[in-house]
Write an enzyme that holds these catalytic residues in place. Structure first.
Site, PDB file in Angstrom:
ATOM      1  N   LYS A 128      20.060 -10.420   0.507  1.00  0.00           N
ATOM      2  CA  LYS A 128      21.276 -10.819  -0.204  1.00  0.00           C
ATOM      3  C   LYS A 128      21.590  -9.939  -1.412  1.00  0.00           C
ATOM      4  CE  LYS A 128      21.295 -15.671   1.196  1.00  0.00           C
ATOM      5  NZ  LYS A 128      21.437 -17.076   0.746  1.00  0.00           N
ATOM      6  N   ASP A 155      27.297 -19.659  -0.993  1.00  0.00           N
ATOM      7  CA  ASP A 155      26.201 -20.629  -1.075  1.00  0.00           C
ATOM      8  C   ASP A 155      26.463 -21.719  -2.113  1.00  0.00           C
ATOM      9  OD1 ASP A 155      24.541 -19.592   0.899  1.00  0.00           O
ATOM     10  OD2 ASP A 155      23.528 -18.226  -0.476  1.00  0.00           O
TER      11      ASP A 155
END
Length: 279
Positions: free
Chosen positions: A67, A103
Protein backbone atom coordinates in the site's frame (compact mmCIF):
# COMPACT_ATOMS: atom_id res chain seq x y z
CA UNK A 1 -23.12 -2.64 -21.64
CA UNK A 2 -19.80 -1.45 -20.18
CA UNK A 3 -16.82 -3.69 -19.42
CA UNK A 4 -14.33 -3.43 -16.56
CA UNK A 5 -10.90 -5.01 -16.21
CA UNK A 6 -9.94 -5.02 -12.52
CA UNK A 7 -7.62 -6.81 -10.11
CA UNK A 8 -5.79 -7.02 -6.81
CA UNK A 9 -2.06 -6.97 -6.12
CA UNK A 10 -0.59 -8.16 -2.83
CA UNK A 11 0.94 -11.15 -1.06
CA UNK A 12 -0.51 -13.51 0.02
CA UNK A 13 -3.96 -13.04 -1.55
CA UNK A 14 -5.18 -16.43 -2.81
CA UNK A 15 -7.93 -16.51 -0.16
CA UNK A 16 -9.03 -12.91 -0.77
CA UNK A 17 -12.76 -12.19 -0.86
CA UNK A 18 -12.24 -9.27 -3.26
CA UNK A 19 -12.98 -11.26 -6.46
CA UNK A 20 -16.27 -12.47 -4.99
CA UNK A 21 -17.22 -8.96 -3.85
CA UNK A 22 -16.41 -7.17 -7.10
CA UNK A 23 -17.87 -9.87 -9.34
CA UNK A 24 -21.03 -9.52 -7.25
CA UNK A 25 -21.02 -5.75 -7.84
CA UNK A 26 -20.57 -6.24 -11.61
CA UNK A 27 -23.44 -8.70 -11.75
CA UNK A 28 -25.61 -6.39 -9.65
CA UNK A 29 -24.97 -3.43 -12.00
CA UNK A 30 -25.09 -5.39 -15.27
CA UNK A 31 -21.41 -4.80 -16.05
CA UNK A 32 -19.26 -7.30 -17.94
CA UNK A 33 -15.74 -7.70 -16.66
CA UNK A 34 -13.18 -9.59 -14.64
CA UNK A 35 -11.36 -9.21 -11.34
CA UNK A 36 -7.99 -10.98 -11.33
CA UNK A 37 -5.61 -11.76 -8.45
CA UNK A 38 -1.99 -10.73 -9.03
CA UNK A 39 -0.26 -12.43 -6.11
CA UNK A 40 3.26 -11.00 -6.14
CA UNK A 41 6.35 -11.53 -4.03
CA UNK A 42 8.39 -8.47 -3.12
CA UNK A 43 11.18 -9.18 -5.60
CA UNK A 44 8.67 -9.37 -8.50
CA UNK A 45 6.66 -6.26 -7.58
CA UNK A 46 8.17 -3.91 -10.19
CA UNK A 47 7.75 -6.50 -12.96
CA UNK A 48 4.10 -7.05 -12.00
CA UNK A 49 3.48 -3.31 -12.13
CA UNK A 50 4.89 -3.26 -15.68
CA UNK A 51 2.48 -6.08 -16.60
CA UNK A 52 -0.46 -4.19 -15.15
CA UNK A 53 0.44 -1.09 -17.17
CA UNK A 54 0.57 -3.17 -20.35
CA UNK A 55 -2.83 -4.68 -19.57
CA UNK A 56 -4.49 -1.23 -19.44
CA UNK A 57 -6.64 -2.18 -16.46
CA UNK A 58 -9.50 0.14 -15.54
CA UNK A 59 -8.30 -0.12 -11.98
CA UNK A 60 -7.00 -2.37 -9.24
CA UNK A 61 -6.82 -2.77 -5.49
CA UNK A 62 -3.61 -2.87 -3.49
CA UNK A 63 -3.23 -4.79 -0.26
CA UNK A 64 -0.41 -5.74 2.11
CA UNK A 65 2.48 -5.35 1.81
CA UNK A 66 2.30 -2.84 -1.08
CA UNK A 67 0.00 0.00 0.00
CA UNK A 68 2.98 2.33 0.39
CA UNK A 69 5.22 0.86 -2.33
CA UNK A 70 2.60 1.52 -5.02
CA UNK A 71 2.80 5.29 -4.50
CA UNK A 72 6.11 5.51 -6.37
CA UNK A 73 4.40 4.16 -9.51
CA UNK A 74 1.42 6.53 -9.55
CA UNK A 75 0.92 9.68 -11.62
CA UNK A 76 -1.46 11.33 -9.14
CA UNK A 77 -2.63 10.93 -5.55
CA UNK A 78 -5.94 11.83 -3.95
CA UNK A 79 -5.07 14.41 -1.22
CA UNK A 80 -6.26 12.19 1.62
CA UNK A 81 -4.31 9.19 0.33
CA UNK A 82 -1.23 11.43 0.15
CA UNK A 83 -1.68 12.48 3.76
CA UNK A 84 -2.27 8.92 4.95
CA UNK A 85 0.71 7.72 2.94
CA UNK A 86 -1.02 4.56 1.74
CA UNK A 87 -3.10 3.58 -1.30
CA UNK A 88 -5.53 0.68 -1.61
CA UNK A 89 -7.31 1.68 -4.83
CA UNK A 90 -5.87 2.74 -8.18
CA UNK A 91 -7.86 3.94 -11.16
CA UNK A 92 -6.62 4.47 -14.71
CA UNK A 93 -7.72 7.66 -16.47
CA UNK A 94 -6.40 8.37 -19.96
CA UNK A 95 -3.35 6.22 -19.37
CA UNK A 96 -2.56 7.83 -15.99
CA UNK A 97 -2.78 6.08 -12.63
CA UNK A 98 -4.41 7.83 -9.67
CA UNK A 99 -4.32 6.43 -6.14
CA UNK A 100 -6.97 6.58 -3.42
CA UNK A 101 -7.42 5.19 0.06
CA UNK A 102 -10.97 3.94 0.65
CA UNK A 103 -10.15 1.94 3.81
CA UNK A 104 -10.90 4.64 6.35
CA UNK A 105 -13.90 6.15 4.60
CA UNK A 106 -15.39 2.71 4.01
CA UNK A 107 -14.79 1.70 7.60
CA UNK A 108 -16.43 4.83 9.04
CA UNK A 109 -19.46 4.52 6.75
CA UNK A 110 -19.92 0.90 7.80
CA UNK A 111 -19.95 1.92 11.47
CA UNK A 112 -22.25 4.88 10.84
CA UNK A 113 -24.82 2.67 9.11
CA UNK A 114 -24.98 0.44 12.20
CA UNK A 115 -24.62 3.11 14.92
CA UNK A 116 -25.53 6.58 13.53
CA UNK A 117 -25.89 8.11 17.01
CA UNK A 118 -22.29 7.27 17.89
CA UNK A 119 -20.81 10.15 15.89
CA UNK A 120 -21.01 12.95 18.47
CA UNK A 121 -18.29 15.18 20.02
CA UNK A 122 -19.04 13.88 23.53
CA UNK A 123 -18.11 10.30 22.62
CA UNK A 124 -14.51 9.27 23.23
CA UNK A 125 -12.74 6.90 20.86
CA UNK A 126 -9.88 4.47 21.48
CA UNK A 127 -7.90 2.93 18.61
CA UNK A 128 -5.90 -0.19 19.41
CA UNK A 129 -2.83 -0.46 17.19
CA UNK A 130 -0.94 2.01 15.01
CA UNK A 131 -0.01 -0.09 11.98
CA UNK A 132 -0.96 0.24 8.33
CA UNK A 133 -4.66 -0.48 8.83
CA UNK A 134 -4.87 2.09 11.63
CA UNK A 135 -3.66 4.94 9.39
CA UNK A 136 -6.72 5.12 7.16
CA UNK A 137 -9.11 4.46 10.04
CA UNK A 138 -7.57 7.10 12.32
CA UNK A 139 -7.47 9.69 9.52
CA UNK A 140 -11.15 9.09 8.76
CA UNK A 141 -12.21 9.19 12.42
CA UNK A 142 -10.44 12.49 13.15
CA UNK A 143 -12.48 14.10 10.36
CA UNK A 144 -15.66 13.16 12.23
CA UNK A 145 -17.12 15.20 15.14
CA UNK A 146 -15.24 13.26 17.85
CA UNK A 147 -13.16 15.57 20.04
CA UNK A 148 -11.02 12.78 21.57
CA UNK A 149 -9.51 9.93 19.55
CA UNK A 150 -6.81 8.17 21.61
CA UNK A 151 -4.30 5.58 20.39
CA UNK A 152 -2.93 2.59 22.30
CA UNK A 153 0.10 0.83 20.86
CA UNK A 154 3.14 -1.18 21.90
CA UNK A 155 5.58 1.45 20.63
CA UNK A 156 5.07 5.12 21.49
CA UNK A 157 6.91 6.36 18.39
CA UNK A 158 4.63 4.62 15.90
CA UNK A 159 1.53 5.91 17.68
CA UNK A 160 3.02 9.42 17.67
CA UNK A 161 3.53 9.22 13.91
CA UNK A 162 -0.10 8.21 13.51
CA UNK A 163 -1.26 11.13 15.68
CA UNK A 164 0.38 13.55 13.22
CA UNK A 165 -2.57 12.85 10.89
CA UNK A 166 -5.07 14.48 13.25
CA UNK A 167 -7.12 17.62 12.63
CA UNK A 168 -6.99 20.64 14.94
CA UNK A 169 -10.33 19.97 16.66
CA UNK A 170 -9.18 16.55 17.88
CA UNK A 171 -7.23 15.67 21.02
CA UNK A 172 -5.18 12.47 20.88
CA UNK A 173 -3.48 10.84 23.86
CA UNK A 174 -1.05 7.97 23.39
CA UNK A 175 -1.34 5.01 25.77
CA UNK A 176 0.26 1.64 26.29
CA UNK A 177 -2.05 -1.36 25.99
CA UNK A 178 -1.84 -1.76 29.77
CA UNK A 179 -2.99 1.85 30.31
CA UNK A 180 -5.79 1.42 27.78
CA UNK A 181 -7.03 -1.68 29.57
CA UNK A 182 -7.16 0.17 32.90
CA UNK A 183 -8.92 3.24 31.40
CA UNK A 184 -11.32 1.36 29.14
CA UNK A 185 -14.45 2.59 30.89
CA UNK A 186 -13.61 6.13 29.66
CA UNK A 187 -14.39 5.18 26.04
CA UNK A 188 -17.66 4.99 24.14
CA UNK A 189 -16.11 3.42 21.04
CA UNK A 190 -13.15 1.03 20.77
CA UNK A 191 -11.54 0.00 17.47
CA UNK A 192 -9.23 -3.03 17.23
CA UNK A 193 -7.02 -2.49 14.14
CA UNK A 194 -4.32 -5.16 14.57
CA UNK A 195 -4.20 -8.69 13.13
CA UNK A 196 -4.56 -10.13 16.64
CA UNK A 197 -7.75 -12.15 16.62
CA UNK A 198 -7.16 -14.04 13.39
CA UNK A 199 -6.18 -16.72 15.87
CA UNK A 200 -9.54 -17.39 17.52
CA UNK A 201 -8.12 -17.53 21.05
CA UNK A 202 -6.23 -14.21 21.06
CA UNK A 203 -7.29 -10.74 22.21
CA UNK A 204 -5.22 -7.54 22.26
CA UNK A 205 -6.46 -6.41 25.70
CA UNK A 206 -8.99 -7.56 28.28
CA UNK A 207 -12.41 -5.89 28.06
CA UNK A 208 -13.39 -6.40 31.70
CA UNK A 209 -13.45 -2.61 32.20
CA UNK A 210 -15.56 -1.89 29.10
CA UNK A 211 -18.20 0.81 29.50
CA UNK A 212 -21.68 -0.74 29.26
CA UNK A 213 -23.16 -0.02 25.83
CA UNK A 214 -19.84 0.99 24.24
CA UNK A 215 -19.40 0.14 20.55
CA UNK A 216 -16.56 -2.33 20.02
CA UNK A 217 -15.22 -2.87 16.51
CA UNK A 218 -12.71 -5.43 15.22
CA UNK A 219 -11.36 -5.15 11.66
CA UNK A 220 -10.46 -8.87 11.60
CA UNK A 221 -13.20 -10.53 9.51
CA UNK A 222 -12.23 -14.20 9.73
CA UNK A 223 -13.52 -15.46 12.12
CA UNK A 224 -16.64 -13.28 12.01
CA UNK A 225 -16.87 -13.32 15.80
CA UNK A 226 -13.36 -12.87 17.14
CA UNK A 227 -12.57 -13.53 20.79
CA UNK A 228 -12.37 -9.75 21.19
CA UNK A 229 -15.95 -9.30 19.96
CA UNK A 230 -17.21 -12.21 22.03
CA UNK A 231 -15.68 -10.65 25.12
CA UNK A 232 -17.20 -7.28 24.20
CA UNK A 233 -20.64 -8.87 23.88
CA UNK A 234 -20.30 -10.62 27.25
CA UNK A 235 -19.42 -7.25 28.82
CA UNK A 236 -22.56 -5.59 27.43
CA UNK A 237 -20.86 -3.91 24.48
CA UNK A 238 -22.36 -3.32 21.03
CA UNK A 239 -20.32 -5.07 18.35
CA UNK A 240 -19.21 -4.18 14.82
CA UNK A 241 -17.66 -6.96 12.73
CA UNK A 242 -14.70 -6.62 10.38
CA UNK A 243 -16.33 -7.90 7.19
CA UNK A 244 -18.40 -4.70 7.04
CA UNK A 245 -15.24 -2.60 6.56
CA UNK A 246 -14.05 -4.92 3.79
CA UNK A 247 -17.33 -4.61 1.93
CA UNK A 248 -17.80 -0.86 2.34
CA UNK A 249 -14.27 0.03 1.24
CA UNK A 250 -14.79 -2.21 -1.80
CA UNK A 251 -18.05 -0.40 -2.58
CA UNK A 252 -16.22 2.95 -2.61
CA UNK A 253 -13.46 1.54 -4.82
CA UNK A 254 -16.00 0.15 -7.29
CA UNK A 255 -17.80 3.48 -7.42
CA UNK A 256 -14.49 5.13 -8.33
CA UNK A 257 -13.92 2.63 -11.17
CA UNK A 258 -17.46 2.47 -12.52
CA UNK A 259 -18.71 5.99 -11.84
CA UNK A 260 -21.93 4.40 -10.55
CA UNK A 261 -23.50 4.97 -7.13
CA UNK A 262 -25.25 1.94 -5.65
CA UNK A 263 -26.48 0.50 -2.40
CA UNK A 264 -25.32 -2.75 -0.86
CA UNK A 265 -28.78 -4.25 -0.38
CA UNK A 266 -28.44 -7.86 0.76
CA UNK A 267 -24.72 -8.09 -0.10
CA UNK A 268 -23.62 -7.90 3.54
CA UNK A 269 -25.87 -10.81 4.47
CA UNK A 270 -24.59 -12.88 1.54
CA UNK A 271 -21.03 -12.13 2.59
CA UNK A 272 -21.74 -13.22 6.18
CA UNK A 273 -23.13 -16.52 4.89
CA UNK A 274 -20.03 -17.05 2.74
CA UNK A 275 -17.67 -16.34 5.65
CA UNK A 276 -19.58 -18.64 8.01
CA UNK A 277 -19.22 -21.37 5.41
CA UNK A 278 -15.44 -20.90 5.55
CA UNK A 279 -15.22 -21.24 9.34
Amino acid sequence: MSTLSLGLIGFPIQHSLSPWIHNHFMKKLGINGEYVLYETKKEHFAATIDRLKEKQLNGFNVTVPYKQDIINYLDELDPDAARIGAVNTVTQINGKWKGYNTDGMGYVQSVRDYYPDLFQPKNRVLILGAGGAARGIYRALVQEPFSIVDIANRTFEKAQQLAELKDDHVETNILSFEEAQLRLEDYDYVVQTTSVGMNKEETIISLDNLKKGAVVSDIVYQPLMTSFLKEAHSNYGKIHQGHAMLLYQAQLAFQIWSGKQFGLGDTLKLMEERLRGNE
